[in-house]
Write an enzyme that holds these catalytic residues in place. Structure first.
Site, PDB file in Angstrom:
ATOM      1  N   HIS A  97      -1.979  -1.931 -41.129  1.00  0.00           N
ATOM      2  CA  HIS A  97      -0.971  -1.730 -42.169  1.00  0.00           C
ATOM      3  C   HIS A  97      -1.580  -1.850 -43.566  1.00  0.00           C
ATOM      4  O   HIS A  97      -2.505  -2.646 -43.779  1.00  0.00           O
ATOM      5  CB  HIS A  97       0.151  -2.766 -42.027  1.00  0.00           C
TER       6      HIS A  97
ATOM      7  N   VAL B 264      -6.296 -23.611 -20.605  1.00  0.00           N
ATOM      8  CA  VAL B 264      -6.243 -24.988 -21.115  1.00  0.00           C
ATOM      9  C   VAL B 264      -4.929 -25.608 -20.670  1.00  0.00           C
ATOM     10  O   VAL B 264      -3.851 -25.056 -20.910  1.00  0.00           O
ATOM     11  CB  VAL B 264      -6.361 -25.000 -22.658  1.00  0.00           C
TER      12      VAL B 264
ATOM     13  N   LYS C 104       9.796  -3.331 -38.243  1.00  0.00           N
ATOM     14  CA  LYS C 104       9.499  -2.160 -39.065  1.00  0.00           C
ATOM     15  C   LYS C 104      10.188  -0.926 -38.520  1.00  0.00           C
ATOM     16  O   LYS C 104      10.020   0.165 -39.050  1.00  0.00           O
ATOM     17  CB  LYS C 104       7.989  -1.943 -39.122  1.00  0.00           C
TER      18      LYS C 104
ATOM     19  N   CYS D 298      -3.376  11.041 -14.628  1.00  0.00           N
ATOM     20  CA  CYS D 298      -3.169  10.542 -13.253  1.00  0.00           C
ATOM     21  C   CYS D 298      -3.116   9.020 -13.204  1.00  0.00           C
ATOM     22  O   CYS D 298      -2.869   8.443 -12.154  1.00  0.00           O
ATOM     23  CB  CYS D 298      -4.220  11.110 -12.303  1.00  0.00           C
TER      24      CYS D 298
HETATM   25  C1  LIG Z   1       5.155  -4.542 -30.101  1.00  0.00           C
HETATM   26  C2  LIG Z   1       4.114  -5.020 -31.071  1.00  0.00           C
HETATM   27  C3  LIG Z   1       3.608  -4.179 -32.056  1.00  0.00           C
HETATM   28  C4  LIG Z   1       2.675  -4.637 -32.965  1.00  0.00           C
HETATM   29  N1  LIG Z   1       2.112  -3.770 -33.838  1.00  0.00           N
HETATM   30  C5  LIG Z   1       1.195  -4.199 -34.722  1.00  0.00           C
HETATM   31  C6  LIG Z   1       0.562  -3.300 -35.591  1.00  0.00           C
HETATM   32  O1  LIG Z   1       0.744  -2.101 -35.504  1.00  0.00           O
HETATM   33  N2  LIG Z   1      -0.275  -3.800 -36.523  1.00  0.00           N
HETATM   34  C7  LIG Z   1      -0.525  -5.133 -36.643  1.00  0.00           C
HETATM   35  O2  LIG Z   1      -1.240  -5.515 -37.547  1.00  0.00           O
HETATM   36  N3  LIG Z   1       0.007  -6.006 -35.770  1.00  0.00           N
HETATM   37  C8  LIG Z   1       0.838  -5.572 -34.808  1.00  0.00           C
HETATM   38  N4  LIG Z   1       1.373  -6.435 -33.914  1.00  0.00           N
HETATM   39  C9  LIG Z   1       0.959  -7.829 -33.958  1.00  0.00           C
HETATM   40  C10 LIG Z   1      -0.394  -8.031 -33.283  1.00  0.00           C
HETATM   41  O3  LIG Z   1      -0.425  -7.378 -32.044  1.00  0.00           O
HETATM   42  C11 LIG Z   1      -0.619  -9.517 -33.107  1.00  0.00           C
HETATM   43  O4  LIG Z   1      -0.521 -10.129 -34.358  1.00  0.00           O
HETATM   44  C12 LIG Z   1      -1.976  -9.863 -32.519  1.00  0.00           C
HETATM   45  O5  LIG Z   1      -2.265  -9.114 -31.378  1.00  0.00           O
HETATM   46  C13 LIG Z   1      -1.969 -11.343 -32.160  1.00  0.00           C
HETATM   47  O6  LIG Z   1      -3.187 -11.648 -31.566  1.00  0.00           O
HETATM   48  P1  LIG Z   1      -3.439 -13.099 -31.002  1.00  0.00           P
HETATM   49  O7  LIG Z   1      -4.890 -13.188 -30.716  1.00  0.00           O
HETATM   50  O8  LIG Z   1      -2.826 -14.127 -31.882  1.00  0.00           O
HETATM   51  O9  LIG Z   1      -2.574 -13.170 -29.657  1.00  0.00           O
HETATM   52  P2  LIG Z   1      -2.913 -12.687 -28.189  1.00  0.00           P
HETATM   53  O10 LIG Z   1      -3.489 -11.349 -28.151  1.00  0.00           O
HETATM   54  O11 LIG Z   1      -1.676 -12.907 -27.376  1.00  0.00           O
HETATM   55  O12 LIG Z   1      -4.053 -13.691 -27.734  1.00  0.00           O
HETATM   56  C14 LIG Z   1      -3.778 -15.020 -27.356  1.00  0.00           C
HETATM   57  C15 LIG Z   1      -4.652 -15.314 -26.160  1.00  0.00           C
HETATM   58  O13 LIG Z   1      -4.538 -16.691 -25.816  1.00  0.00           O
HETATM   59  C16 LIG Z   1      -4.625 -16.798 -24.423  1.00  0.00           C
HETATM   60  N5  LIG Z   1      -4.050 -18.082 -24.028  1.00  0.00           N
HETATM   61  C17 LIG Z   1      -2.751 -18.451 -24.083  1.00  0.00           C
HETATM   62  N6  LIG Z   1      -2.609 -19.702 -23.609  1.00  0.00           N
HETATM   63  C18 LIG Z   1      -3.839 -20.134 -23.257  1.00  0.00           C
HETATM   64  C19 LIG Z   1      -4.326 -21.335 -22.679  1.00  0.00           C
HETATM   65  N7  LIG Z   1      -3.505 -22.346 -22.362  1.00  0.00           N
HETATM   66  N8  LIG Z   1      -5.641 -21.444 -22.436  1.00  0.00           N
HETATM   67  C20 LIG Z   1      -6.507 -20.419 -22.746  1.00  0.00           C
HETATM   68  N9  LIG Z   1      -6.075 -19.251 -23.276  1.00  0.00           N
HETATM   69  C21 LIG Z   1      -4.765 -19.117 -23.533  1.00  0.00           C
HETATM   70  C22 LIG Z   1      -3.805 -15.604 -23.943  1.00  0.00           C
HETATM   71  O14 LIG Z   1      -4.094 -15.274 -22.599  1.00  0.00           O
HETATM   72  C23 LIG Z   1      -4.209 -14.528 -24.924  1.00  0.00           C
HETATM   73  O15 LIG Z   1      -5.281 -13.750 -24.455  1.00  0.00           O
HETATM   74  C24 LIG Z   1       2.270  -5.993 -32.946  1.00  0.00           C
HETATM   75  C25 LIG Z   1       2.764  -6.834 -31.939  1.00  0.00           C
HETATM   76  C26 LIG Z   1       3.638  -6.336 -30.992  1.00  0.00           C
HETATM   77  C27 LIG Z   1       4.078  -7.205 -29.874  1.00  0.00           C
END
Ligand SMILES: Cc1cc2nc3c(=O)[nH]c(=O)nc-3n(C[C@H](O)[C@H](O)[C@H](O)COP(=O)(O)OP(=O)(O)OC[C@H]3O[C@@H](n4cnc5c(N)ncnc54)[C@H](O)[C@@H]3O)c2cc1C
Length: 505
Positions: free
Chosen positions: A66, A190, A266, A453
């Site tokens: 964005h 964890v 959005k 596929c």
């Molecule tokens: C529908 C949708 C559309 C979006 N579109 C956009 C976009 O276009 N642009 C944008 O900037 N953002 C977008 N976002 C937001 C963006 O996807 C997120 O901000 C980002 O992916 C968050 O990443 P993260 O690493 O915090 O979370 P995650 O990718 O969820 O990573 C967290 C990780 O922690 C692991 N975990 C959880 N608990 C434990 C535990 N106890 N022990 C070890 N590991 C653990 C999980 O398995 C996971 O792999 C969107 C989100 C959604 C849902």
């Protein structure tokens, strides 16, 4: 995690390594933090509960970088997005992940929506977002995006917005971090954390890791991790977004198309993907089950209706997949990036959209927090910021294909015909640092199974390659870890057992 150190010639002493930093969560945020910190001479471990990194929210989102005009000025996420967008350019050059700055339109279909576009433009320009303009000339708009509805009244054009493959970028971050010494541990959920004498004892189902600093980047599960240390000051609500994906080349969009936004999201956008598909979505629905990635008829209808308001000629017959992603929504609606009251523990939670766009600036902020906590950040002399560009058969010229096949015949054995992926690319995906260990891991790294596929033809061959490379029987190769085994047994073995049981052999 225990390490053997050869103290004398005669015997081994087993010591427990205390990491300088332990990161919980291998999504884009955890991996961006790991990569940023890998510049420095510190020991870092990243723990991921799933069989692969990029398995959570990072796997299923819109993949939009964005421009940053959308969030209210009161939110931290606004500045982190604007700055984060800028940081993508250098990161892309170093890490070679697919990124295209194609620009976005926010589309006004009614006159009253123009005021909002003007506010976005004015505030955005003041806050340093380049090139924002409101365009009223319909002919010009439709020339820039011929698939847009002729009902358009005006658009806000943000040329710095782009599209990225969120999981390929996360793999690139992890590969580079691993090359620079970060240790990745997958299948490590964890379950308990104790903080004693300035050391975090982080228990997973099979190991204990110790670290002097702990970063919670666990996405939807981040409030659970925070609560393990007695910090119960936020909750995360999962908000589902459903998508419809259209086949490659069924429609070609030039721009990312947003409707004028609603209060909760959005809105439903229509957007090209980095690999030439198009999607419509996401809708927004708060749910209770943190793992519920189902799609519903009602949800997909909403997505389609929303998408068709912007692009009336969506190619309905060319849908290849529906999927859903879950936003990690905190009550504050803002990122929670806190140096907490537990010394050395940093929460990086509630990273809802635009978290992907902000990942590099979030990582910088975490680095600043660690410096404030007194962690010595001495730059490594041998730090390597570069990750080589993965070679892709589809990008080769005919001459290059001939040359490559001469060098290594596995370039010529096409495994996925829909996406034209040869055996060599799959082997590279498995052999990479933090490489693929599951069928989905291969699919998300180099695309076999992403086409029309959806893996119907190539999956058995991928299982065979994983089995050979990882030296595991077919039965132990999974789709995406735990309980997702694909092959139950070999038919031949089963028949032989049955015949033996009946005394026929
Ligand atoms: C529908 C949708 C559309 C979006 N579109 C956009 C976009 O276009 N642009 C944008 O900037 N953002 C977008 N976002 C937001 C963006 O996807 C997120 O901000 C980002 O992916 C968050 O990443 P993260 O690493 O915090 O979370 P995650 O990718 O969820 O990573 C967290 C990780 O922690 C692991 N975990 C959880 N608990 C434990 C535990 N106890 N022990 C070890 N590991 C653990 C999980 O398995 C996971 O792999 C969107 C989100 C959604 C849902």
């Amino acid at each position: 995690m225990y390490h053997k150190i050869n103290k004398t010639l005669d015997y081994w002493v087993i010591v427990q390594l205390i990491y300088d930093v332990i990161i919980v969560g291998g999504g884009v945020i955890g991996c961006a933090i790991a990569r940023t910190l890998s510049k420095y001479d510190i020991n870092i471990a990243l723990l991921e509960k799933e069989a692969d990194i990029a398995s959570g929210t990072t796997k299923a989102n819109s993949g939009v970088v964005h421009a940053g005009y959308a969030a209210d000025r009161k939110y931290t996420k606004r500045n982190l997005c604007i700055h984060g967008n800028q940081l993508y350019t250098k990161a892309q050059e170093e890490l070679n992940f697919p990124l295209r700055r194609i620009g976005s339109f926010v589309v006004a279909l009614e006159d009253y929506q123009i005021e909002e576009l003007e506010t976005y433009r004015k505030n955005g320009i003041q806050d340093g977002i380049p090139g924002l303009e409101v365009i009223f000339d319909k002919e010009k708009i439709l020339k820039m995006e011929p698939n847009l509805t002729p009902e358009v009244v005006a658009v806000l054009h943000a040329p710095s917005a782009g599209i990225v493959s969120p999981y390929e970028m996360t793999f690139a971050l992890a590969e580079n971090a691993a090359t620079n010494g970060v240790k990745f541990f997958r299948n490590q959920e964890v379950i308990k954390i104790k903080h004693q004498d300035y050391v975090f004892h982080v228990k997973t189902r099979t190991e204990e890791f110790q670290g002097s600093h702990l970063i919670n980047a666990a996405g939807l599960y981040s409030s659970r991790i925070s609560k393990m240390l007695g910090l119960d000051y936020f909750d995360i609500i999962p908000r589902k977004g459903e998508y419809i994906l259209f086949d490659r080349n069924s429609i070609r969009l030039n721009k990312i198309l947003f409707p004028s936004p609603t209060k909760v999201s959005k809105g439903i956008l229509v957007c090209p993907t980095i690999h030439g598909n198009t999607f419509a979505g996401p809708n927004a629905q708060n749910i209770v089950d943190i793992d519920d990635l189902s799609t519903t008829t009602a949800g997909l209808k909403e997505v389609l209706e929303g998408g068709m308001k912007l692009v009336p000629n969506l190619p309905l017959k060319s849908t290849i997949r529906n999927f859903a992603g879950l936003r990690a929504v905190p009550e504050s609606m803002d990122f929670i990036i806190d140096n907490t009251d537990v010394y050395g523990f940093i929460n990086v939670a509630g990273i809802l959209s635009p978290g992907l766009s902000s990942c590099f600036s979030i990582a910088e902020k975490v680095q600043e927090f660690l410096e404030l906590l007194g962690l010595t950040m001495k730059k490594k002399e041998d730090y390597n910021p570069y990750r080589p560009k993965p070679e892709r058969f589809v990008n080769f010229s005919n001459d290059e294909i001939d040359l490559k096949i001469k060098e290594d015949p596995s370039w010529g054995r096409i495994v996925c015909r829909c996406e034209t992926v040869p055996e060599k690319e799959i082997l590279n995906a498995i052999r990479a640092p933090v490489g693929a260990r599951t069928v989905d891991g291969v699919k998300f790294r180099c695309r076999p199974g992403m086409g029309r596929c959806q893996g119907g033809f190539c999956r058995p061959r991928i299982i065979e390659l994983l089995s050979k490379e990882l030296n595991l029987p077919y039965e132990e190769i999974t789709k995406r870890g735990d309980d997702t085994n694909i092959v139950v047994c070999r038919t031949k073995d089963r028949i032989l057992t049955e015949l033996k049981r009946k005394g026929a052999l």
